[in-house]
Write a protein that holds these residues in place. Structure first.
Motif, PDB file in Angstrom:
ATOM      1  N   ASP A  64     -25.169  57.354 -30.455  1.00  9.23           N
ATOM      2  CA  ASP A  64     -24.682  56.176 -31.176  1.00  9.23           C
ATOM      3  C   ASP A  64     -23.733  56.581 -32.288  1.00  9.23           C
ATOM      4  O   ASP A  64     -22.687  55.953 -32.498  1.00  9.23           O
ATOM      5  N   ARG A  65     -24.078  57.635 -33.013  1.00  8.05           N
ATOM      6  CA  ARG A  65     -23.210  58.094 -34.107  1.00  8.05           C
ATOM      7  C   ARG A  65     -21.887  58.616 -33.567  1.00  8.05           C
ATOM      8  O   ARG A  65     -20.836  58.411 -34.180  1.00  8.05           O
ATOM      9  N   ILE A  66     -21.918  59.296 -32.433  1.00 11.09           N
ATOM     10  CA  ILE A  66     -20.676  59.805 -31.842  1.00 11.09           C
ATOM     11  C   ILE A  66     -19.786  58.634 -31.423  1.00 11.09           C
ATOM     12  O   ILE A  66     -18.577  58.662 -31.643  1.00 11.09           O
ATOM     13  N   GLU A  67     -20.379  57.609 -30.825  1.00 11.39           N
ATOM     14  CA  GLU A  67     -19.603  56.425 -30.436  1.00 11.39           C
ATOM     15  C   GLU A  67     -18.956  55.783 -31.659  1.00 11.39           C
ATOM     16  O   GLU A  67     -17.783  55.399 -31.618  1.00 11.39           O
ATOM     17  N   LEU A  68     -19.702  55.669 -32.743  1.00 12.13           N
ATOM     18  CA  LEU A  68     -19.171  55.097 -33.971  1.00 12.13           C
ATOM     19  C   LEU A  68     -18.018  55.946 -34.501  1.00 12.13           C
ATOM     20  O   LEU A  68     -16.982  55.413 -34.920  1.00 12.13           O
ATOM     21  N   LEU A  69     -18.174  57.253 -34.458  1.00 13.40           N
ATOM     22  CA  LEU A  69     -17.121  58.156 -34.922  1.00 13.40           C
ATOM     23  C   LEU A  69     -15.870  58.020 -34.055  1.00 13.40           C
ATOM     24  O   LEU A  69     -14.739  58.000 -34.571  1.00 13.40           O
ATOM     25  N   VAL A  70     -16.031  57.911 -32.753  1.00  7.68           N
ATOM     26  CA  VAL A  70     -14.895  57.735 -31.847  1.00  7.68           C
ATOM     27  C   VAL A  70     -14.176  56.422 -32.166  1.00  7.68           C
ATOM     28  O   VAL A  70     -12.936  56.382 -32.226  1.00  7.68           O
ATOM     29  N   ASP A  71     -14.935  55.353 -32.385  1.00  6.19           N
ATOM     30  CA  ASP A  71     -14.327  54.060 -32.729  1.00  6.19           C
ATOM     31  C   ASP A  71     -13.542  54.157 -34.030  1.00  6.19           C
ATOM     32  O   ASP A  71     -12.412  53.650 -34.123  1.00  6.19           O
ATOM     33  N   LYS A  72     -14.118  54.791 -35.029  1.00 11.23           N
ATOM     34  CA  LYS A  72     -13.420  54.940 -36.308  1.00 11.23           C
ATOM     35  C   LYS A  72     -12.175  55.795 -36.161  1.00 11.23           C
ATOM     36  O   LYS A  72     -11.138  55.524 -36.774  1.00 11.23           O
ATOM     37  N   THR A  73     -12.243  56.826 -35.328  1.00  7.28           N
ATOM     38  CA  THR A  73     -11.090  57.697 -35.087  1.00  7.28           C
ATOM     39  C   THR A  73      -9.956  56.918 -34.435  1.00  7.28           C
ATOM     40  O   THR A  73      -8.789  57.049 -34.833  1.00  7.28           O
ATOM     41  N   GLU A  74     -10.288  56.106 -33.443  1.00  4.17           N
ATOM     42  CA  GLU A  74      -9.264  55.303 -32.776  1.00  4.17           C
ATOM     43  C   GLU A  74      -8.639  54.312 -33.757  1.00  4.17           C
ATOM     44  O   GLU A  74      -7.417  54.112 -33.757  1.00  4.17           O
ATOM     45  N   ASP A  75      -9.451  53.704 -34.598  1.00  4.02           N
ATOM     46  CA  ASP A  75      -8.946  52.760 -35.597  1.00  4.02           C
ATOM     47  C   ASP A  75      -8.017  53.471 -36.581  1.00  4.02           C
ATOM     48  O   ASP A  75      -6.943  52.958 -36.923  1.00  4.02           O
TER      49      ASP A  75
END
Length: 95
Positions: A64-75
């Motif tokens: 879950d944390r990795i998914e959140l980090l990926v989303d923030k990176t894309e943003d």
């Protein structure tokens, strides 16, 4: 081979299975360490099961944390691209 249970009377069951039950009870009474070993193994299995459940929960949380980090990176990448385009546009207008 044991006789059919339907054809036996209650006293006959004692005669058929009584000696075997007594033998098992005597063994358990004379060898309590064997029961203790079984309980130890059961406890170890339960401990391993609990550790594995905790590990699975940690892996899921990490995912879950990795998914959140990926989303923030894309943003952040999207915002950086917009900033670059805005800066380039402003520079062209200024010159």
């Amino acid at each position: 081979m044991a006789p059919m249970l339907e054809t036996l009377s209650p006293t006959a069951l004692n005669q058929v299975y009584g000696p075997r039950l007594k033998e098992q009870m005597d063994y358990c009474s004379e060898h309590p360490e064997e029961l203790s070993k079984i309980l130890q193994v059961q406890k170890q299995v339960e401990d391993v099961k609990n550790v594995m459940m905790e590990n699975i929960e940690k892996v899921l949380d990490r995912g879950d944390r990795i998914e959140l980090l990926v989303d923030k990176t894309e943003d952040l990448r999207f915002q950086a691209d917009n900033f670059y385009k805005s800066g380039r546009s402003l520079r062209r207008r200024m010159w």
